[in-house]
Each structure stands twice: as structure tokens, then as C-alpha cells.
Design a protein around this motif. Sequence first.
Motif, PDB file in Angstrom:
ATOM      1  N   THR A   1       0.860  -1.185   0.000  1.00 16.24           N
ATOM      2  CA  THR A   1       0.000   0.000   0.000  1.00 16.24           C
ATOM      3  C   THR A   1       0.900   1.241   0.000  1.00 16.24           C
ATOM      4  N   GLN A   2       0.440   2.309  -0.628  1.00 16.89           N
ATOM      5  CA  GLN A   2       1.215   3.551  -0.693  1.00 16.89           C
ATOM      6  C   GLN A   2       0.613   4.599   0.242  1.00 16.89           C
ATOM      7  N   MET A   3       1.502   5.383   0.859  1.00 17.71           N
ATOM      8  CA  MET A   3       1.081   6.444   1.776  1.00 17.71           C
ATOM      9  C   MET A   3       1.567   7.789   1.240  1.00 17.71           C
ATOM     10  N   ARG A   4       0.700   8.796   1.372  1.00 20.98           N
ATOM     11  CA  ARG A   4       1.066  10.161   0.979  1.00 20.98           C
ATOM     12  C   ARG A   4       0.911  11.083   2.190  1.00 20.98           C
ATOM     13  N   HIS A   5       1.975  11.855   2.435  1.00 21.54           N
ATOM     14  CA  HIS A   5       2.016  12.832   3.525  1.00 21.54           C
ATOM     15  C   HIS A   5       3.213  13.727   3.252  1.00 21.54           C
ATOM     16  N   PRO A   6       3.185  14.984   3.678  1.00 21.08           N
ATOM     17  CA  PRO A   6       4.309  15.888   3.431  1.00 21.08           C
ATOM     18  C   PRO A   6       5.664  15.394   3.943  1.00 21.08           C
ATOM     19  N   VAL A   7       5.717  14.518   4.956  1.00 22.94           N
ATOM     20  CA  VAL A   7       7.007  14.063   5.474  1.00 22.94           C
ATOM     21  C   VAL A   7       7.811  13.266   4.446  1.00 22.94           C
ATOM     22  N   PHE A   8       7.144  12.743   3.426  1.00 21.75           N
ATOM     23  CA  PHE A   8       7.851  11.953   2.417  1.00 21.75           C
ATOM     24  C   PHE A   8       8.437  12.812   1.298  1.00 21.75           C
ATOM     25  N   GLU A   9       8.149  14.100   1.313  1.00 18.08           N
ATOM     26  CA  GLU A   9       8.588  14.987   0.230  1.00 18.08           C
ATOM     27  C   GLU A   9      10.094  15.208   0.198  1.00 18.08           C
ATOM     28  N   GLY A  10      10.807  14.980   1.305  1.00 19.61           N
ATOM     29  CA  GLY A  10      12.245  15.190   1.309  1.00 19.61           C
ATOM     30  C   GLY A  10      13.029  14.064   0.655  1.00 19.61           C
ATOM     31  N   GLY A  11      12.332  13.016   0.254  1.00 21.50           N
ATOM     32  CA  GLY A  11      12.999  11.858  -0.352  1.00 21.50           C
ATOM     33  C   GLY A  11      12.297  11.440  -1.629  1.00 21.50           C
ATOM     34  N   PRO A  12      12.550  10.237  -2.060  1.00 28.46           N
ATOM     35  CA  PRO A  12      11.946   9.747  -3.310  1.00 28.46           C
ATOM     36  C   PRO A  12      10.512   9.229  -3.094  1.00 28.46           C
ATOM     37  N   ALA A  13       9.583  10.110  -2.838  1.00 30.37           N
ATOM     38  CA  ALA A  13       8.198   9.713  -2.562  1.00 30.37           C
ATOM     39  C   ALA A  13       7.584   8.999  -3.767  1.00 30.37           C
ATOM     40  N   ILE A  14       6.949   7.842  -3.530  1.00 30.86           N
ATOM     41  CA  ILE A  14       6.291   7.129  -4.633  1.00 30.86           C
ATOM     42  C   ILE A  14       4.925   7.711  -4.967  1.00 30.86           C
ATOM     43  N   TRP A  15       4.373   8.502  -4.018  1.00 30.43           N
ATOM     44  CA  TRP A  15       3.097   9.175  -4.261  1.00 30.43           C
ATOM     45  C   TRP A  15       3.246  10.596  -3.746  1.00 30.43           C
ATOM     46  N   PRO A  16       3.873  11.472  -4.538  1.00 32.27           N
ATOM     47  CA  PRO A  16       4.173  12.830  -4.059  1.00 32.27           C
ATOM     48  C   PRO A  16       2.930  13.684  -3.855  1.00 32.27           C
ATOM     49  N   CYS A  17       3.093  14.677  -3.029  1.00 32.87           N
ATOM     50  CA  CYS A  17       2.033  15.654  -2.782  1.00 32.87           C
ATOM     51  C   CYS A  17       1.862  16.559  -3.987  1.00 32.87           C
TER      52      CYS A  17
END
Length: 152
Positions: free
Chosen positions: A136-152
Motif C-alpha cells: 500500500t502507498q502512503m502520501r504525507h508531506p514528510v515523504f517529500e524530502g525523499g523519493p516519494a512514490i506518491w508525491p504531494c
Amino acid sequence: MRVLAVLCALLWAGQVLANCASDRVSMRGEWGEARFQVELADTPQERSRGLMFREDLPTMSGMLFVYEYPQTVSFWMKNTLIPLDMIFVDRTGLVRGVHHEAIPGDLTPIPGGRDIFAVLEINGGLSRRMGISTGTQMRHPVFEGGPAIWPC
């Protein structure tokens, strides 16, 4: 016509930003998509306290534990009064594992695995009912500093 294009772009941008806020987590998978209201636990003190002593947790709510860097994590249920599901997520926002229905008050360590960046705690049993699982994929601003698979 140009004004209409600008308005559409602004509305689209507003919708994208509305989907990403520090108090919301979005999740998606083969089962569909869901959004949770969350409290952020991103300091050692907040992570240490977690959801201890809470008597209830509203449906579609939870707590998002965020670490400074990916690491090996383990949880327990000391002083926790409600059963919880723990969703372990890597730096990209990919669910690496789910612990279902942790037992209130249990001091047995619950290993989350290696390279975990965030953990979402929600009501016990909800992950299984919704279909949230590894992949499952999660989206939240904390993942924006890295290679987010589901960016904001």
C-alpha cells in the motif's frame, strides 16, 4: 480563455495541496483509497507517549510516528488502552508491513522491521477490513524530502 486556464490551474493546485497536509495521511492500494486525520509524533517525547492512556480513537483517525531517518523500529502497548493496527512505512511512503490488532497493555515488543521511516497507528482491525497491507502507498508531506512514490 486564458483566465479560465489560470483558474483551472489554481483550482487543481489547491486540490493537490488540500490532499497533503500535516494532519492528514492518504493511502491507496488495489483496495482503493482512504484518508486519515492524524496527530503527528515527530519528537522523541511525542513518539514515547504515543497513544498511551487514550480511551478511544475516532474511526479514520490515528497517529503518525515519524523518525529523523529510516531505522529499525519496535513498538509495545504499555499503557495503551485500545487495540491498534501498526502500519510500518519506508522513506518512499511504501507500506513494508502491518501488525494487526496489537493487544492493549501488552509489553511484548512488536518489530516493525528495518529501514522504517514512519509508523501509522489506527484502530485495531481497520487495516484488515480496508485491505491495507504490504505494498500500500502512503502520501504525507514528510515523504517529500525523499523519493516519494506518491508525491504531494
